[in-house]
Design a protein around this motif. Sequence first.
Motif, PDB file in Angstrom:
ATOM      1  N   THR A 313       0.830  -1.208   0.000  1.00  0.00           N
ATOM      2  CA  THR A 313       0.000   0.000   0.000  1.00  0.00           C
ATOM      3  C   THR A 313       0.860   1.251   0.000  1.00  0.00           C
ATOM      4  O   THR A 313       0.541   2.240  -0.683  1.00  0.00           O
ATOM      5  N   TYR A 314       1.968   1.219   0.733  1.00  0.00           N
ATOM      6  CA  TYR A 314       2.886   2.363   0.744  1.00  0.00           C
ATOM      7  C   TYR A 314       3.470   2.612  -0.641  1.00  0.00           C
ATOM      8  O   TYR A 314       3.514   3.747  -1.124  1.00  0.00           O
ATOM      9  N   VAL A 315       3.919   1.557  -1.275  1.00  0.00           N
ATOM     10  CA  VAL A 315       4.494   1.683  -2.618  1.00  0.00           C
ATOM     11  C   VAL A 315       3.425   2.173  -3.594  1.00  0.00           C
ATOM     12  O   VAL A 315       3.671   3.072  -4.416  1.00  0.00           O
ATOM     13  N   MET A 319       3.366   5.711  -5.865  1.00  0.00           N
ATOM     14  CA  MET A 319       3.239   5.752  -7.321  1.00  0.00           C
ATOM     15  C   MET A 319       2.089   6.647  -7.764  1.00  0.00           C
ATOM     16  O   MET A 319       2.227   7.457  -8.691  1.00  0.00           O
ATOM     17  N   ILE A 320       0.953   6.495  -7.106  1.00  0.00           N
ATOM     18  CA  ILE A 320      -0.263   7.194  -7.530  1.00  0.00           C
ATOM     19  C   ILE A 320      -0.113   8.705  -7.376  1.00  0.00           C
ATOM     20  O   ILE A 320      -0.479   9.470  -8.283  1.00  0.00           O
ATOM     21  N   TYR A 321       0.463   9.151  -6.270  1.00  0.00           N
ATOM     22  CA  TYR A 321       0.585  10.597  -6.085  1.00  0.00           C
ATOM     23  C   TYR A 321       1.789  11.168  -6.825  1.00  0.00           C
ATOM     24  O   TYR A 321       1.782  12.355  -7.181  1.00  0.00           O
ATOM     25  N   ARG A 322       2.783  10.353  -7.093  1.00  0.00           N
ATOM     26  CA  ARG A 322       3.845  10.799  -8.006  1.00  0.00           C
ATOM     27  C   ARG A 322       3.238  11.082  -9.381  1.00  0.00           C
ATOM     28  O   ARG A 322       3.541  12.103 -10.018  1.00  0.00           O
ATOM     29  N   THR A 323       2.384  10.182  -9.844  1.00  0.00           N
ATOM     30  CA  THR A 323       1.747  10.354 -11.143  1.00  0.00           C
ATOM     31  C   THR A 323       0.806  11.546 -11.147  1.00  0.00           C
ATOM     32  O   THR A 323       0.746  12.306 -12.125  1.00  0.00           O
ATOM     33  N   SER A 356      -2.004  -1.000  -8.844  1.00  0.00           N
ATOM     34  CA  SER A 356      -2.960  -0.695  -7.789  1.00  0.00           C
ATOM     35  C   SER A 356      -4.061  -1.751  -7.692  1.00  0.00           C
ATOM     36  O   SER A 356      -4.436  -2.170  -6.597  1.00  0.00           O
ATOM     37  N   THR A 357      -4.575  -2.196  -8.833  1.00  0.00           N
ATOM     38  CA  THR A 357      -5.659  -3.182  -8.788  1.00  0.00           C
ATOM     39  C   THR A 357      -5.150  -4.548  -8.343  1.00  0.00           C
ATOM     40  O   THR A 357      -5.874  -5.288  -7.663  1.00  0.00           O
ATOM     41  N   GLU A 358      -3.920  -4.890  -8.693  1.00  0.00           N
ATOM     42  CA  GLU A 358      -3.367  -6.163  -8.237  1.00  0.00           C
ATOM     43  C   GLU A 358      -2.966  -6.089  -6.767  1.00  0.00           C
ATOM     44  O   GLU A 358      -3.073  -7.088  -6.038  1.00  0.00           O
ATOM     45  N   SER A 479       9.480   5.182  -7.182  1.00  0.00           N
ATOM     46  CA  SER A 479       8.515   6.075  -6.521  1.00  0.00           C
ATOM     47  C   SER A 479       8.624   5.974  -5.011  1.00  0.00           C
ATOM     48  O   SER A 479       8.643   6.993  -4.299  1.00  0.00           O
ATOM     49  N   ALA A 480       8.704   4.749  -4.494  1.00  0.00           N
ATOM     50  CA  ALA A 480       8.855   4.562  -3.047  1.00  0.00           C
ATOM     51  C   ALA A 480      10.195   5.094  -2.561  1.00  0.00           C
ATOM     52  O   ALA A 480      10.286   5.745  -1.509  1.00  0.00           O
ATOM     53  N   LEU A 481      11.239   4.819  -3.338  1.00  0.00           N
ATOM     54  CA  LEU A 481      12.582   5.256  -2.953  1.00  0.00           C
ATOM     55  C   LEU A 481      12.681   6.778  -2.885  1.00  0.00           C
ATOM     56  O   LEU A 481      13.187   7.346  -1.896  1.00  0.00           O
TER      57      LEU A 481
END
Length: 568
Positions: A313-315, A319-323, A356-358, A479-481
């Motif tokens: 969920t963190y990762v 990703m989502i807010y980076r995008t 996200s869906t997976e 993105s997480a990094l």
Amino acid sequence: MLNTKKYKGGRFVYENSSIDDVFTPEDFTDEHHMIAEMTEKFVIKEVLPVLGKIEAQQFDETIRLLKKAGELGLLGADIPEQYGGLDLDKVSSCIISEKIALGRSFAVTFSGQVGIGSLPIAFFGTKEQKEAYLPYVAAGEKIGAYALTEPTSGTDALAAKTLARLSECGRYYMLNGEKQWITNSAFADFFIVFAKVDGQRFTAFIVDRDSKGVLIGPEEKKMGLKGSSTCSLILDDVKVPTGHVLGEVGKGHVIAFNILNIGRHKLAAMALGMAKRALELSVKYAKERKQFGRSLTEFGLIQAKIADMAIKTYVNESMIYRTAGALEQGWKAGSGDIAQTIADYAVECSINKVFSTETLDFVVDEAVQIHGGYGYMAEYEVETLYRDARIYRIFEGTNEINRMVIASTLLRKYSSGEVNSEEEQARALVNEAKRLSRIKSLFWKVADAIRQRNAESGAEQELLACLADMAIQIYAIESALLRTEKAIARNGMAVEKQKINCTQVYMQEATQQLIGQLLNVAAYLHDEQLSKMGAQNLEEWVCAPLVDVITAKRRIAETVIRSETYTG
């Protein structure tokens, strides 16, 4: 905040980004927090008390709530102010999508209204079309639906059989055909319909519900999302004025595919919201449930499940807010060509949707497992979440087709000579940054091997899927990094232990999986150099200092259990 450099979609596989290039949830402004709080409060106070009625398809409640959302401004995030909207930034729009997810079936109705049901007009409509529809959409007084899928064409939208023929007088088109699985169809006031003019030119039309010849089929009986409306739309000699052509005749694909791109990112944000809810429910249940005289949260395997849910969920959130931040940059820096601006981020939107869906499917499955037998009972919310989540991997283009989009788009960019590898800059998490750089290099080695085999066309989809999975993991890890390094720069490593643990554990496990995929591809291609590179990287990474995953996961779980909710 972000710097002023425009981020160009797809470049993450061959350019290094810095912490100043990415937007993270920690960059939320006071306005972002206010929007998040308002949306969540709306769902809790207005939607959840009547969710039972919505699930029973009492659509008068759904329509009432859409109007209430309109009064609060929640329907107008992407609509310009001159047409009754708020014209918010893309981060705000993303926040609304995430928070509305708590409303389950209502969230899908809401998303159909603010996304694919109205954005075609907002982004591609004429001034007259915008004036005629958008103020009413923003107020919840007109409800939109998106009619693309047909009984014989889903992902292959250009194979649509719905026909449009210009009348002899030249004042309207006659539409004939059938559309399938149309969200909001039972109560929609208008439909964005795609048809082929003269059987050839794929075109978008705005079709009003009260037009003669518009017929709505019965509600489909679905596995989940039972409170959303899903029906067929039948068009029988429907007269559509020429002024209701959306965009250009023959250019409907520009609208269809770009709206799906935006829809994929919004869907990813909704899946994130659902995953956070499933994690929260799991932790609270596990704390209360006793077995052998102990709370479930005291058992190591339950802690590991909670940690895995939190890490993914963190990762995902990163990703989502980076995008979202990149989309906002692109929107501001765009030349006014909306289609090109959206297309620039097609890869990122598809990556977000797939990951996200997976992740959602993984999280809700573990949520049911933590609940044990109770998770299988309909009165428990996780049972509903489990059923509702399954369609998300099919919505907005299946994850399989999105993998093909990711791989083919990146191969096309690569073959056009856009690759520009740069030396990695100094990083806070040095080992992780070096490993990420290695993965990027391996990505292009696989891309080379695929190109030499002439597999770009999709003849060997397994190879393209592997390349797509590598791209997805590169974006996820980076993105997480970057988010974690940005937090470290602000607060120091001691404060950001949770983020560090999540990032390091995810990267170690993801890279191990990627190397396994790479070796399988190398074996199929009989590529000794690729096999050697994979084996060499695996050996180096195994010999390098490894993260103590078990201890790190215990610490992650401890933090989540203590707070009883997701903590980023």
